[in-house]
Write an enzyme that holds these catalytic residues in place. Sequence first.
Site, PDB file in Angstrom:
ATOM      1  N   GLY A 183     -31.491   8.084  55.058  1.00  0.00           N
ATOM      2  CA  GLY A 183     -32.944   8.169  55.078  1.00  0.00           C
ATOM      3  C   GLY A 183     -33.488   7.953  56.473  1.00  0.00           C
TER       4      GLY A 183
ATOM      5  N   GLY B 269     -36.180   6.412  59.529  1.00  0.00           N
ATOM      6  CA  GLY B 269     -36.988   5.259  59.913  1.00  0.00           C
ATOM      7  C   GLY B 269     -36.217   3.976  60.162  1.00  0.00           C
TER       8      GLY B 269
ATOM      9  N   LEU C  27     -28.896   5.067  56.689  1.00  0.00           N
ATOM     10  CA  LEU C  27     -29.869   3.990  56.517  1.00  0.00           C
ATOM     11  C   LEU C  27     -29.355   2.971  55.504  1.00  0.00           C
ATOM     12  CD1 LEU C  27     -32.659   2.731  57.001  1.00  0.00           C
ATOM     13  CD2 LEU C  27     -33.585   4.299  55.280  1.00  0.00           C
TER      14      LEU C  27
ATOM     15  N   GLY D 298     -30.452   6.502  64.757  1.00  0.00           N
ATOM     16  CA  GLY D 298     -31.447   5.955  65.674  1.00  0.00           C
ATOM     17  C   GLY D 298     -31.377   4.449  65.796  1.00  0.00           C
ATOM     18  N   TYR D 299     -30.638   3.817  64.866  1.00  0.00           N
ATOM     19  CA  TYR D 299     -30.474   2.361  64.856  1.00  0.00           C
ATOM     20  C   TYR D 299     -28.997   2.042  64.720  1.00  0.00           C
ATOM     21  CZ  TYR D 299     -35.502   2.168  64.174  1.00  0.00           C
ATOM     22  OH  TYR D 299     -36.858   2.310  64.341  1.00  0.00           O
TER      23      TYR D 299
ATOM     24  N   ASP E 156     -20.334  13.482  54.137  1.00  0.00           N
ATOM     25  CA  ASP E 156     -20.500  14.744  53.408  1.00  0.00           C
ATOM     26  C   ASP E 156     -20.606  15.941  54.333  1.00  0.00           C
ATOM     27  OD1 ASP E 156     -23.105  13.239  53.871  1.00  0.00           O
ATOM     28  OD2 ASP E 156     -23.847  15.260  53.527  1.00  0.00           O
TER      29      ASP E 156
END
EC number: 6.3.5.5
Length: 363
Positions: free
Chosen positions: A218, A220, A247, A290-291, A333
């Site tokens: 996901g 964010g 995520l 991104g993290y 995947d």
Amino acid sequence: MTDRYLILEDGTSYRGKAFGAASTTTGEIVVNSTMNGYQEIISNQIYHNQIIVFTQPSIGNTGLAQNAYESVLPTAKGVIVREYENLATDQFKRISLDRYLKLHRIPGIYDLDTRELVHHLHRAGNMKASIVDVDDEHAFDQLHATVLTNQQVSQVATSRPYANPGDGDNVIVVDFGLKSGILRELSKRNCNITVVPSSFSSEMILDLDPDGVVLSTGPGNPESLADGVLDMIQEVQQSVPLFAIGLGHELFAMANGAKIEKMPIEHHGSNHPIREIITNEIFYSGQEQGYAVDPKSIDHDNLYITHLDLINGTIQGLRHRDYPAFSVQFSPDGAPGPKDSADLFDDFMEFMARRRENNAFRY
């Protein structure tokens, strides 16, 4: 063709030509180095509120395929390419990349020096950007004034549970911005899948009598989801096998005491070498990151590291010492990218089989 501009938060401007939708947009700009699979990338909900810069010089030259969408409604904010081909390969020869972007109100720019842009972004780091008609002072003022939401998951994930029926293991997938590739891999293994919202509590999930639980990818910042979700993970991992991706991996780490840090430059591509520590095997993976998990924050009484990225040393996999729970940062995947690590889904299946046979997981 109409000229349009890509403007960056640091004051830089690039002129190119318009394709796709004619709308003005603002988002976080990221670079993707994947050589193919642009359709999967644009439709991946991980790119919600982001403008995607492709390093592959020519995009659109393989058309669009009905079985290659990672979501029904893409929510990327823009597409930047060096050149694009307006090729349609669907059964009615209607849907080209240009038309696809128009249908989903996603603007694009081509005929832009993407190589120079990528070098600039690697030097400058993550930032906001806008696609506009005129790169004047007003456009930059609007860009600086725009506040990007931190509620990406609630905007792209399902709000109601739904079934993806099968004849095998009963798997609950917690949707944080699910990509279809995860469902395809579980369906290949005949799983009876129920996708549930990220707001589901552990009690609601366990009441569905799962053989196992998957925490999806996901968009964010995982810290924006911490309330409630971490408690759910802590309780579910003690009851049934758990497999967390992207995520989900970051949230799994947080639920077990680790901390997450924002990467100065996001990593998006399908050419990332990953080392599996136990076997010392090296394989390549697709990645949208991104993290990263802070390695200094890991409680080694709870977790041990299973995979590392050989480019930047970031943690790419974790496993719990006491429970049948594990996670990976990358995309096993593929979709797009190598499927070298798709056997991680088989590991998850084995965990569920052992639990079912023994009625409790034992090492």
